[in-house]
Design an enzyme around this catalytic site. Structure first.
Site, PDB file in Angstrom:
ATOM      1  N   ARG A   1      10.620   7.078   3.553  1.00  0.00           N
ATOM      2  CA  ARG A   1      10.554   8.538   3.710  1.00  0.00           C
ATOM      3  C   ARG A   1      11.318   9.002   4.944  1.00  0.00           C
ATOM      4  O   ARG A   1      11.950  10.075   4.936  1.00  0.00           O
ATOM      5  CB  ARG A   1       9.098   8.986   3.768  1.00  0.00           C
TER       6      ARG A   1
ATOM      7  N   ASP B   1       1.091   5.559   0.317  1.00  0.00           N
ATOM      8  CA  ASP B   1       0.406   6.659   0.986  1.00  0.00           C
ATOM      9  C   ASP B   1      -0.115   7.682  -0.010  1.00  0.00           C
ATOM     10  O   ASP B   1       0.250   7.671  -1.190  1.00  0.00           O
ATOM     11  CB  ASP B   1       1.370   7.357   1.954  1.00  0.00           C
TER      12      ASP B   1
ATOM     13  N   ARG C   1       0.838  -1.201   0.000  1.00  0.00           N
ATOM     14  CA  ARG C   1       0.000   0.000   0.000  1.00  0.00           C
ATOM     15  C   ARG C   1       0.872   1.250   0.000  1.00  0.00           C
ATOM     16  O   ARG C   1       1.834   1.339   0.759  1.00  0.00           O
ATOM     17  CB  ARG C   1      -0.920  -0.002   1.217  1.00  0.00           C
TER      18      ARG C   1
END
Length: 288
Positions: free
Chosen positions: A229, A81, A79
């Site tokens: 990130r 973001d 998945r």
């Protein structure tokens, strides 16, 4: 009263069932793996949400239209973001078994029904019912793009992170090397991460300059929520010489999110590929 012939009046013989035929009858779907490209700008990410447009919602709606209203479900390799892009996301779709499908039909049909949204199917391949886009994956790879110059990007601003200060790539590479391997990445995962085990094995983490951009690439079997990130945000501190490369080791050992660097913006991140063995997409894409 006319007597029936013996072959009609006698009970039908009972033959042993064919296990292969039974399995085909029970399997009410055909599973297709699809490789997807999308621009995450304005989307809420992969997973369907109560509010907003998701990649999963768009893909399943397109597949359901192809199936004449019969619902088609999907599972993804990972998945993403809100705002994150993909060059090689992979999912699998379970179409009704009676549909007459081929790789180019799945690819082109889904891409047609995905319009005008910035989502396209690059390849499609028929797989077994036991194959899973998520659990069959052996690695995932990401790219993070940074535009490293005083002026912001006039074009593609939603596809990279603008960092004005000149980055010291030698120091960033030294810091990146400390993250490669097997570690407890608690300091580099989101506070809301639901993974039970924070230990991950990072296969590679590279930093290179490409013109006015800095590209950070990484690969692992799996990643924690926001891990990429958070690693990028930390490497920027090293590149701006606010952190020494050695501090990354200290952050790992602290096993606390507060010890890591900031979370880089979503818009610079791309899911570039997912690996499988064997690879269902090994054959060249069908052109027509």
């Amino acid at each position: 009263m006319t007597e029936l012939p013996s072959f009609l009046s006698e009970p039908s013989p009972v033959f042993p069932s064919d296990p292969h035929k039974d399995a085909q009858t029970e399997q009410a779907f055909q599973r297709w793996a699809v490789k997807i490209e999308y621009d995450g700008t304005g989307l809420v990410g992969w997973q369907k949400q109560s509010v907003g447009t998701s990649v999963q919602g768009l893909l399943e709606a397109a597949a359901t239209r192809m199936a004449n209203g019969r619902r088609v479900s999907s599972i993804t390799a990972g998945r993403t973001d809100a705002g994150v892009h993909a060059l090689g996301q992979v999912a699998h779709l379970d179409f009704p078994a009676d549909m007459n499908l081929a790789p180019h039909i799945v690819r082109d049909g889904l891409s047609y029904h995905l319009k005008p949204h910035p989502v396209a199917v690059l390849q499609a391949a028929l797989v077994t019912e036991k194959w899973s886009a998520r659990f069959s994956a052996t690695w995932r790879s990401y790219l993070y793009r940074i535009i490293n110059r005083p002026s912001p990007a006039a074009l593609g601003a939603t596809h990279m992170w603008h960092v004005r200060a000149r980055l010291n790539l030698d120091r960033m590479r030294q810091g990146a090397d400390r993250l490669v391997g097997t570690h407890d990445f608690t300091s580099f995962r989101a506070a809301a991460c639901q993974a039970r085990n924070p230990v991950r094995t990072l296969d590679s983490l590279t930093v290179e300059r490409v013109g006015e951009e800095v590209h950070i690439r990484t690969r692992a079997r799996s990643f924690l929520h926001h891990q990429v990130r958070n690693m990028v945000g930390t490497l920027i501190l090293v590149g701006r010489e606010r952190w020494a490369p050695e501090r990354i080791t200290a952050a790992l050992e602290a096993r606390s999110r507060t010890a890591g660097g900031p979370t880089a913006p979503a818009e610079g991140l791309y899911l570039t590929g997912v690996g499988y063995n064997p690879d269902p997409f090994a054959d060249p894409p069908t052109s027509y």
